[in-house]
Scaffold this motif. Structure first.
Motif, short mmCIF file in Angstrom:
data_model
loop_
_atom_site.label_atom_id
_atom_site.label_comp_id
_atom_site.label_asym_id
_atom_site.label_seq_id
_atom_site.Cartn_x
_atom_site.Cartn_y
_atom_site.Cartn_z
N SER A 1 6.18 -74.28 6.46
CA SER A 1 4.84 -74.64 6.68
C SER A 1 4.63 -75.84 7.43
CB SER A 1 3.89 -74.26 5.57
OG SER A 1 4.25 -75.09 4.43
N THR B 1 -0.20 -70.24 13.66
CA THR B 1 0.46 -71.33 12.81
C THR B 1 0.66 -70.90 11.41
OG1 THR B 1 -0.26 -72.98 14.26
CG2 THR B 1 0.50 -73.66 12.28
N ALA C 1 5.85 -76.03 10.85
CA ALA C 1 4.93 -75.38 11.63
C ALA C 1 3.39 -76.36 11.96
CB ALA C 1 4.43 -74.18 11.12
N TYR C 2 3.22 -76.85 10.76
CA TYR C 2 2.05 -77.83 10.86
C TYR C 2 2.27 -79.10 11.60
CZ TYR C 2 -1.37 -81.26 8.89
OH TYR C 2 -2.26 -82.17 8.72
N THR D 1 6.80 -65.76 14.47
CA THR D 1 7.33 -67.08 15.62
C THR D 1 6.93 -66.59 16.92
OG1 THR D 1 9.47 -66.43 15.00
CG2 THR D 1 8.64 -68.48 14.01
N ASP E 1 -3.56 -74.55 6.28
CA ASP E 1 -2.33 -73.60 6.60
C ASP E 1 -1.22 -74.25 5.44
OD1 ASP E 1 -3.61 -72.36 8.31
OD2 ASP E 1 -2.59 -72.95 10.02
N LEU F 1 -5.79 -77.16 10.68
CA LEU F 1 -4.50 -76.64 10.36
C LEU F 1 -4.06 -77.24 9.18
CD1 LEU F 1 -2.89 -78.25 13.72
CD2 LEU F 1 -3.03 -75.92 13.18
N TYR G 1 9.54 -75.13 19.12
CA TYR G 1 8.47 -75.42 19.27
C TYR G 1 8.00 -77.02 18.77
CZ TYR G 1 7.79 -70.51 19.38
OH TYR G 1 7.74 -69.32 19.60
N TYR H 1 3.37 -66.80 17.82
CA TYR H 1 3.10 -68.25 18.11
C TYR H 1 3.50 -68.67 19.63
CZ TYR H 1 2.88 -73.58 17.51
OH TYR H 1 2.63 -74.74 17.57
N ALA I 1 2.20 -77.56 15.46
CA ALA I 1 0.77 -77.46 16.14
C ALA I 1 0.13 -78.62 16.14
CB ALA I 1 0.15 -76.48 14.95
#
Lengths: 224, 224, 224, 224
Positions: free
Chosen positions: D61, D111, D64-65, D129, D37, D34, D198, D132, D68
């Protein structure tokens, strides 16, 4: 020594244990690196609102991803079964196992080629899918040689397995080769059909292995 | 306690077990990351129908890939043998092992340089192949120091191994250094010859290790 | 049950064993992914004969690579020692361990920033090196909280370790924070000095850990 | 056989042990990949002094990191609990486990899409999104099917767990699906809200799992 009364012991992995650990590592990494082939379209290559189209255009990369993921997954399951039958590794087995891992570790490369070039069609699509097939064909070789070596030296096998068992597995191990060889030839003419074949072969193995490869005829009393 | 009557025990890895696990992890990842050096030619850099030529033009990257894969594979086999001889790790052994892993983890970098710059020839091909050779030369250092430390502290060795054994391995461990040092010098003048040497050394080790490095003189009764 | 008479048992990893395996995996991958930051200069960005200069110009990336490699190596050694002291993990320990791994897994990112932007100097070099320092500072937090939790619940510790031991480790665990915090502030003004500090701190830990962190005062009878 | 008197035994991993090792490997790699990313802005895309702004612009990002990372961390914890309940794997369980790992291994891809396209807003942010969310929704399927299979074949469970237990887990396993399905629909209209969801779901799981999922009702006497 029931499972509910854990006895804690300090131990080191047996030689076989470390072959398992290293092989599992290589296969786990190769199967996870495949995701890098799915690619994120660069921001400046996609006009606003065009992401869905850009993702759909790369459909072949999703098929290739699934085929390669399942293939490595099957190899892992078969490797598990293989190592369960082996009591100890001599030098030749170590090298044949390394050759087997070479094939697995290399697979993400033709997968990426297929993901990139199938959409273009023509000679490039054929080259990419044929290369995938060629490497898949060659990957069957170490399996065959491993069982041949075990047929020659059955004392390396776990108790309950003999030279006759190894010879039968040796023959079985080569079944995959003509199938992938044919798919490779098909790729030269019809790359999309070959791509479908790669996915199909993997799915077929998945279904048939349910009762065959993974839990073969009662050998370990269903302990797998 | 026969293999067919499994006794299930809960255990934690011994300190040696965790060194094995971490080292196996680093080596498995480094050997699998090498595949990223094979590269997929970008779609817009290959004219339609030109993929086969584009792939053939990168032949040096396949040689470098094979050489580096075999080299890390051999290191893994030797590491396995090494750790089998060690009963426990003190702080200095941990650090020397980390230095050994530093070499392994770094190897994909000069491999990628060779894959990219050998085709260009001239000073750049020499620089890339000489850097590969230099790092391969330095990688032999931690092996030597590990055995020297074990010769000084034989109580860290498994029963059956003594200071004399460690001193013999120490001398053996430095054999690789002059070979790679010579190949590094060759690389400055003839990079393609040096690349062939790197592959050749790895293949030679692979052949000779069949009876030597992996299963040394009957020490563990052939249990490897 | 001597080491020379192996008893083969089938076992499953204890809960602690699986924490070790997953943590070792994350740390082994993070330490090996660092090599991707060393970068191969693209063929078309280097004029013929210019590879050596292009490689020398990236000297800061090698310093950052070494500092990050040693830092993760030290964390692995300390993690090994930590888990050796813990008999079992409750949910909070699992989460604190995940936070610890988050720091380790994230470290390749500021390392790559430093490798890319230190040569530019000015505000960008400061930003990159300060970010590295900030993340290194935050990485000390989970260690501290883990020991504080163990001080509160000493029944999670292995026999021979008590709340007083955990409290002492808790204080020790925060030593790294002010050091990295100072280096972060230094980075804002003198990024090259901060980079040297990161490498120096790692090397210092490496030297001092020889007799301290890795093999603490006879606790396990030298069994490490 | 007290923990302070280690008994060193050579052993091989049980079949369950190797499933754990391979699964841990895939999850450890996916969670560590991950970091790729997070991206380093290319040197020539950032004007001097503009690095801080370039990094701040990529705030999505980082969210999202984190989401995830926490999601895979939770899956690992739950997987650990799951495998603790299973005495042995049959072929179907192996395949369902592979499907579970397929989801985990694929997660870095959406991600990366979210990290790249959320800032653009509009249809592309929604597509990224929603994808995801869709993959997170599908990832719940194998969990459900695993528990349904265990409800059908309770003899695969460890002693102390029965079909009723598996049926209860089966129902519990599907709780995640409608939550992620709703978030996916939200993503089509309000991608930023979905991104917050999320992260929120992952954090919520983290908090509630403290006393529920990880250490369920006293089953193993708190041995986790």
């Amino acid at each position: 020594m029931a499972a509910t009364e854990p006895v804690e012991t300090e131990m080191r992995l047996s030689p076989t244990g470390r072959v398992e650990a290293f092989s599992d590592g290589v296969m786990a990494i190769a199967i996870t690196l495949l995701v890098l082939d799915l690619k994120v379209p660069p921001l400046d290559a996609v006009s606003p609102g065009g992401l869905v189209d850009a993702l759909l255009a790369r459909w072949a990369s999703y098929v290739a991803y699934l085929a390669a993921f399942l293939t490595i997954g099957i190899i892992w399951l078969n490797h598990r079964t293989l190592v369960d039958r082996i009591a100890r590794f001599d030098a030749r087995l170590h090298w044949l196992n390394l050759m087997l891992l070479l094939g697995v570790a290399t697979l993400p490369w033709p997968t990426a080629l297929v993901a990139e070039y199938v959409q273009r069609g023509g000679a490039d699509a054929s080259a990419a899918t044929a290369l995938y097939g060629l490497i898949a064909t060659l990957m069957a070789l170490p399996w065959g040689f491993i069982w041949r070596h075990l047929a020659d030296r059955p004392e390396l096998l776990e108790p309950g397995y003999d030279a006759a068992y190894a010879r039968a597995e040796w023959r079985r191990g080569f079944i995959g080769m003509p199938i992938y060889a044919i798919a490779t030839v098909v790729a030269l003419v019809l790359p999309l059909v070959a791509l479908a074949l790669y996915l199909g072969i993997a799915l077929l193995y998945a279904v048939t292995s349910q009762g065959v490869a993974v839990a073969p005829a009662g050998a370990t009393g269903g302990a797998s």
